[in-house]
Design an enzyme around this catalytic site. Structure first.
Site, PDB file in Angstrom:
ATOM      1  N   GLU A  93       3.173  -9.087  -0.150  1.00  0.00           N
ATOM      2  CA  GLU A  93       2.801  -9.920  -1.298  1.00  0.00           C
ATOM      3  C   GLU A  93       3.892 -10.016  -2.436  1.00  0.00           C
ATOM      4  OE1 GLU A  93      -0.002  -7.039  -2.499  1.00  0.00           O
ATOM      5  OE2 GLU A  93      -1.103  -7.076  -0.860  1.00  0.00           O
ATOM      6  N   CYS A 106       6.680 -10.238  -9.380  1.00  0.00           N
ATOM      7  CA  CYS A 106       6.557  -8.745  -9.045  1.00  0.00           C
ATOM      8  C   CYS A 106       6.918  -9.175  -7.452  1.00  0.00           C
ATOM      9  CB  CYS A 106       5.343  -8.216  -8.961  1.00  0.00           C
ATOM     10  SG  CYS A 106       5.214  -6.608  -8.449  1.00  0.00           S
ATOM     11  N   CYS A 113       5.959   0.503   3.924  1.00  0.00           N
ATOM     12  CA  CYS A 113       6.756   1.588   3.114  1.00  0.00           C
ATOM     13  C   CYS A 113       6.773   2.855   3.972  1.00  0.00           C
ATOM     14  CB  CYS A 113       5.966   1.557   1.766  1.00  0.00           C
ATOM     15  SG  CYS A 113       7.217   2.843   0.800  1.00  0.00           S
ATOM     16  N   CYS A 117       2.701   7.371  -0.612  1.00  0.00           N
ATOM     17  CA  CYS A 117       2.149   7.852  -1.820  1.00  0.00           C
ATOM     18  C   CYS A 117       0.841   7.561  -1.579  1.00  0.00           C
ATOM     19  CB  CYS A 117       2.770   7.000  -3.130  1.00  0.00           C
ATOM     20  SG  CYS A 117       4.182   6.871  -3.108  1.00  0.00           S
ATOM     21  N   CYS A 120      -1.748   4.661  -2.699  1.00  0.00           N
ATOM     22  CA  CYS A 120      -1.239   3.343  -2.490  1.00  0.00           C
ATOM     23  C   CYS A 120      -1.577   2.793  -1.044  1.00  0.00           C
ATOM     24  CB  CYS A 120       0.401   3.244  -2.709  1.00  0.00           C
ATOM     25  SG  CYS A 120       1.300   1.788  -2.016  1.00  0.00           S
ATOM     26  N   CYS A 331      -0.876  -2.681  -5.152  1.00  0.00           N
ATOM     27  CA  CYS A 331       0.064  -2.811  -4.248  1.00  0.00           C
ATOM     28  C   CYS A 331      -0.578  -2.745  -2.961  1.00  0.00           C
ATOM     29  CB  CYS A 331       0.984  -1.716  -4.716  1.00  0.00           C
ATOM     30  SG  CYS A 331       2.184  -0.990  -3.657  1.00  0.00           S
TER      31      CYS A 331
HETATM   32  S1  SF4 Z   1       3.534   3.254  -4.111  1.00  0.00           S
HETATM   33 FE1  SF4 Z   1       3.380   2.526  -2.195  1.00  0.00          FE
HETATM   34  S2  SF4 Z   1       4.846   0.786  -2.053  1.00  0.00           S
HETATM   35 FE2  SF4 Z   1       5.478   2.248  -3.633  1.00  0.00          FE
HETATM   36  S3  SF4 Z   1       6.727   3.674  -2.956  1.00  0.00           S
HETATM   37 FE3  SF4 Z   1       4.771   4.643  -2.947  1.00  0.00          FE
HETATM   38  S4  SF4 Z   1       3.917   4.100  -0.890  1.00  0.00           S
HETATM   39 FE4  SF4 Z   1       5.616   2.661  -1.176  1.00  0.00          FE
END
Ligand code: SF4
Length: 343
Positions: A93, A106, A113, A117, A120, A331
């Site tokens: 994205e 952005c 990833c 986190c 997310c 995100c």
């Molecule tokens: S917020 Fe999401 S995209 Fe960003 S580092 Fe953490 S897991 Fe990865």
């Protein structure tokens, strides 16, 4: 058929290597950079100051390598989300955020990833691959609003400093005089706090740094961001404290505010203590509810109170306006939906 190598996204040094490989004089690399980054062409054929023979030679193994987005969603507030296809069969994205006289893009730096986190959606997808400098910059160059852009943030999918080689290449192209010649102060790279990556980024680039903090307390941050286990807040802050920043450069801390969780007076006090002596600002982001999440969004008054309390402690704090909430601009959401829905 062999895939051709992409010229777009190559640094000047890499373009010099290309010209050497096909027997062109050194200055041809500058001509290539000029066509790639200063003129808006789509094909090698359009590089009209190179001889027809040179263009033919180049076209044997190379192509420009630009690709248009495959989908767009527009929010009521003018924010747009674009979906690009990368790494043959993955989606990432890119957000376009117009705001008075500014227009910010952005970009994503990875498909998926590794950081995990908990708040997310991208983290939930797992890691699918690093984007090349071509794929990072294609989001910018192939954006329909490309010519209106004033700022760029690396805050889309992925952890930019976990793909630091390609990210640094893209920054080199954006900020060099032979490239887009953007001021590094128009670009911000975010990180969850990878210590080696921060060191390298601070040394090799002059762009702004944004560190995702989300809590000043180790135990709590560990629950939100598993990376805290190996890269603690104290260590991250030490690296920043010990680096001599030029006066143009900005360090900010991103702080997603979760209702009843990291918004207490205890957090304010500790934030003021750990950030003491660091020239920085805090950007508060109100959490956007994501499907299946236990976290809740704080109300506006609570958010404002938190901001005021930090400002009163001498820490410059702003609230980032929530944009694109109606198109799920959080995100990773859009590409997750796309991946769950086969074409
Ligand atoms: S917020 Fe999401 S995209 Fe960003 S580092 Fe953490 S897991 Fe990865």
């Amino acid at each position: 058929m062999m895939q051709k190598e992409k010229l777009y996204g190559k640094t000047l040094n890499e373009l010099i290597a290309v010209t050497k490989r096909i027997g062109l004089p050194g200055f041809a690399a500058r001509q290539l950079a000029d066509w790639l980054y200063k003129k808006e062409i789509q094909t090698i054929e359009e590089m009209t100051n190179l001889s027809k023979r040179t263009r033919e030679l180049l076209s044997v193994d190379y192509e420009i390598g630009l690709t248009a987005p495959v989908n767009t969603t527009e929010s009521n507030d003018g924010t747009k989300k674009y979906l690009y296809k990368v790494l043959n069969d993955k989606y990432i994205e890119t957000a376009y955020i117009p705001d008075d006289e500014r227009a910010t893009i952005c970009v994503s730096s990875q498909a998926g990833c590794k950081m995990g986190c908990v708040f997310c959606m991208t983290g939930k997808q797992g890691f699918q691959g690093n984007l090349s400098s071509n794929e990072i910059l294609n989001q910018f160059r192939s954006l329909p609003e490309f010519s209106t852009l004033t700022n760029m943030v690396y805050m889309g999918m992925g952890e930019p400093l976990d793909n630091i080689t390609e990210v640094l290449k893209s920054l080199d192209i954006l900020t060099s005089e032979w490239g887009y010649a953007w001021s590094p102060t128009r670009i911000t790279v975010s990180t969850v706090g990878l210590i080696a990556g921060i060191k390298e980024f601070l040394e090799k680039s002059r762009c702004h740094l944004a560190v995702s903090l989300h809590s000043p307390f180790d135990e709590e941050r560990k629950k939100l961001m598993p990376i805290q286990r190996t890269n603690t807040v104290a260590e991250v802050l030490d690296v920043i404290r010990n680096f001599e920043m030029n006066s143009q450069r900005r360090v900010s801390f991103e702080y997603i505010l979760f209702k009843g969780m990291n918004d207490t007076p205890r957090h304010i006090k500790e934030l003021a203590r750990i950030l003491n002596g660091i020239k920085c600002r805090i950007n508060i982001i109100r959490f956007h509810q994501i499907p299946g999440s236990e976290f809740q969004s704080p109300d506006l008054t609570a958010t404002n109170n938190f901001k005021e309390a930090l400002n009163a402690k001498g820490i410059l704090t702003t609230i980032r306006a929530s944009r694109g909430v109606d198109i799920q601009a959080a995100c990773g959401l859009l590409s997750t939906l796309k991946m769950n829905k086969p074409e």
